[in-house]
Design an enzyme around this catalytic site. Structure first.
Site, PDB file in Angstrom:
ATOM      1  N   LYS A   1       0.864  -1.182   0.000  1.00  0.00           N
ATOM      2  CA  LYS A   1       0.000   0.000   0.000  1.00  0.00           C
ATOM      3  C   LYS A   1       0.899   1.229   0.000  1.00  0.00           C
ATOM      4  CE  LYS A   1      -3.612   2.369   2.580  1.00  0.00           C
ATOM      5  NZ  LYS A   1      -4.578   2.274   3.681  1.00  0.00           N
TER       6      LYS A   1
ATOM      7  N   LYS B   1      -2.162  -1.552  -3.866  1.00  0.00           N
ATOM      8  CA  LYS B   1      -3.027  -0.384  -3.786  1.00  0.00           C
ATOM      9  C   LYS B   1      -2.191   0.882  -3.849  1.00  0.00           C
ATOM     10  CE  LYS B   1      -6.025   1.908  -0.579  1.00  0.00           C
ATOM     11  NZ  LYS B   1      -6.408   2.027   0.789  1.00  0.00           N
TER      12      LYS B   1
HETATM   13  C1  PBG Z   1      -7.563   3.086   5.517  1.00  0.00           C
HETATM   14  C2  PBG Z   1      -7.800   3.060   4.062  1.00  0.00           C
HETATM   15  C3  PBG Z   1      -7.599   4.053   3.109  1.00  0.00           C
HETATM   16  C4  PBG Z   1      -8.094   3.560   1.903  1.00  0.00           C
HETATM   17  C5  PBG Z   1      -8.547   2.273   2.158  1.00  0.00           C
HETATM   18  N1  PBG Z   1      -8.332   1.970   3.498  1.00  0.00           N
HETATM   19  C6  PBG Z   1      -7.126   5.453   3.203  1.00  0.00           C
HETATM   20  C7  PBG Z   1      -5.777   5.845   3.557  1.00  0.00           C
HETATM   21  O1  PBG Z   1      -4.821   5.074   3.618  1.00  0.00           O
HETATM   22  O2  PBG Z   1      -5.668   7.057   3.795  1.00  0.00           O
HETATM   23  C8  PBG Z   1      -8.132   4.296   0.595  1.00  0.00           C
HETATM   24  C9  PBG Z   1      -9.162   3.829  -0.364  1.00  0.00           C
HETATM   25  C10 PBG Z   1      -9.438   4.748  -1.483  1.00  0.00           C
HETATM   26  O3  PBG Z   1      -8.780   5.776  -1.697  1.00  0.00           O
HETATM   27  O4  PBG Z   1     -10.377   4.425  -2.222  1.00  0.00           O
HETATM   28  N2  PBG Z   1      -6.257   3.194   5.926  1.00  0.00           N
END
Ligand code: PBG
Length: 337
Positions: free
Chosen positions: A201, A254
């Site tokens: 991520k 992601k």
């Molecule tokens: C929680 C999380 C996030 C997303 C999914 N789970 C946000 C972040 O890391 O700030 C992002 C999903 C999206 O942008 O569609 N940590």
């Protein structure tokens, strides 16, 4: 590499395979199915709510009562799975609503499992939506304390499992999170509950609209001490590998579109299902350009989702899930090829 025996034009004419649509359909290498899709849903405390997210046209925040109709609609379109994000009534320093018996996710799980038991419900496991500072864990001295956060993650997953979650998806990029969660689930009797880890991520600008939707923007600093540097590729291998050693069942990359190389590596390297998260900013970009009349939004959506599949994703979390499911069902998705 394979070499054509007689590679010269005019013997080889690649256009022969493109001249008629039925043949294009027969030789297409990638397909998108309803079974590939996971629909993200935002729920907040309250009653009778259906509030559109300004930067995500067509995406709403529901309350635990109204979300049930949404989930029925998702089911009727043929989508098998949703992933839930909760916005609690009250945030605190540690995000305790996330493991409360009366927490927003717990109430929502109960409502969905009562009314639409066949829906496969994944829960996002994180703290940023639940903490007053908006960081993904316990903050000590201005940064997330990794190991204190693990203790709270354990409480959160066990609570999700007890309220009916079918799979948990830790997204905080906390070191050791998969191992801690696996142990906690096993000890609580949930040894068969799978974990989908947000393994690679990245610290991305493409989460912007999500943070509006989930009210989860950090109140100070950013997430660069826990989410990955967008410039790194080999580090994704390490993160995925470690999550698998710790017990992840599905690994996720992601965002998706700017990280297709990482999706491809994950698929080719590891013998496990690979999920890709087509994130909020990727959705918002297409919706915004479509509104401005700058591109054909439906075509751009279909092309994007096929590209993510082509790169190697086995499942795609996408805000487009309902829209593309309708097009798969009425076969209009084929008009784009
Ligand atoms: C929680 C999380 C996030 C997303 C999914 N789970 C946000 C972040 O890391 O700030 C992002 C999903 C999206 O942008 O569609 N940590």
């Amino acid at each position: 590499m394979f070499l054509f025996p007689d590679s010269d034009f005019p013997v080889q004419r690649p256009r022969r395979l493109r001249l008629k649509k039925p043949l294009r359909d027969l030789v297409r290498e990638t397909h998108l199915h309803l079974e590939d899709l996971v629909y993200p849903i935002f729920v907040q405390e309250g009653e009778g709510l259906k509030v559109e997210v300004p930067s995500m046209p067509g995406i709403y925040r529901f309350s635990p009562d109204t979300v049930v109709d949404e989930v029925k609609e998702v089911r009727d379109l043929g989508i098998r799975a949703v992933i839930l994000f909760g916005i609690p009534a009250r945030k605190d320093e540690v995000g305790s609503d996330s493991w409360s018996d009366r927490g927003i996710i717990q109430k929502t799980l109960e409502a969905i499992k009562r009314e639409v038991p066949e829906m496969f419900v994944i829960t996002d496991v994180c703290f940023c939506e639940y903490t007053s500072h908006g960081h993904c864990g316990v903050v000590v001295g201005g940064d997330v304390d990794n190991d204190l956060t693990l203790e709270n993650l354990k409480k959160q997953v066990v609570s999700h499992a007890e309220h009916g979650a079918d799979m948990v998806a830790p997204s905080g990029m906390t070191d050791g999170m998969v191992k801690a969660i696996r142990q906690a689930l096993d000890e609580a009797g949930f040894k068969n509950l799978p974990i989908m880890a947000y393994s690679a991520k990245y610290a991305s600008a493409f989460y912007g609209p999500f943070r509006d939707a989930a009210e989860s923007a950090p109140s100070f600093g950013d997430r660069r001490t826990y989410q990955m540097d967008p410039a790194n590729f080999r580090e994704a291998f390490k993160e995925i590998y470690l999550d698998l050693l710790e017990g992840a069942d599905v690994v996720m990359v992601k965002p998706a579109l700017a990280y297709l190389d990482v999706i491809k590596m994950a698929k080719e390297t590891f013998p496990v299902p690979v999920a890709a998260y087509n994130v909020s900013g990727e959705y918002a970009m297409i919706k915004a350009a479509e509104r401005l009349g700058w591109l054909d939004g439906k075509r751009a959506m279909v092309e994007t989702l096929y590209a993510i599949k082509r790169a190697g994703a086995d499942l795609i979390l996408t805000y487009f899930a309902k829209e593309v499911a309708k097009m798969i069902n009425d076969r209009t998705v084929e008009n784009f090829f």
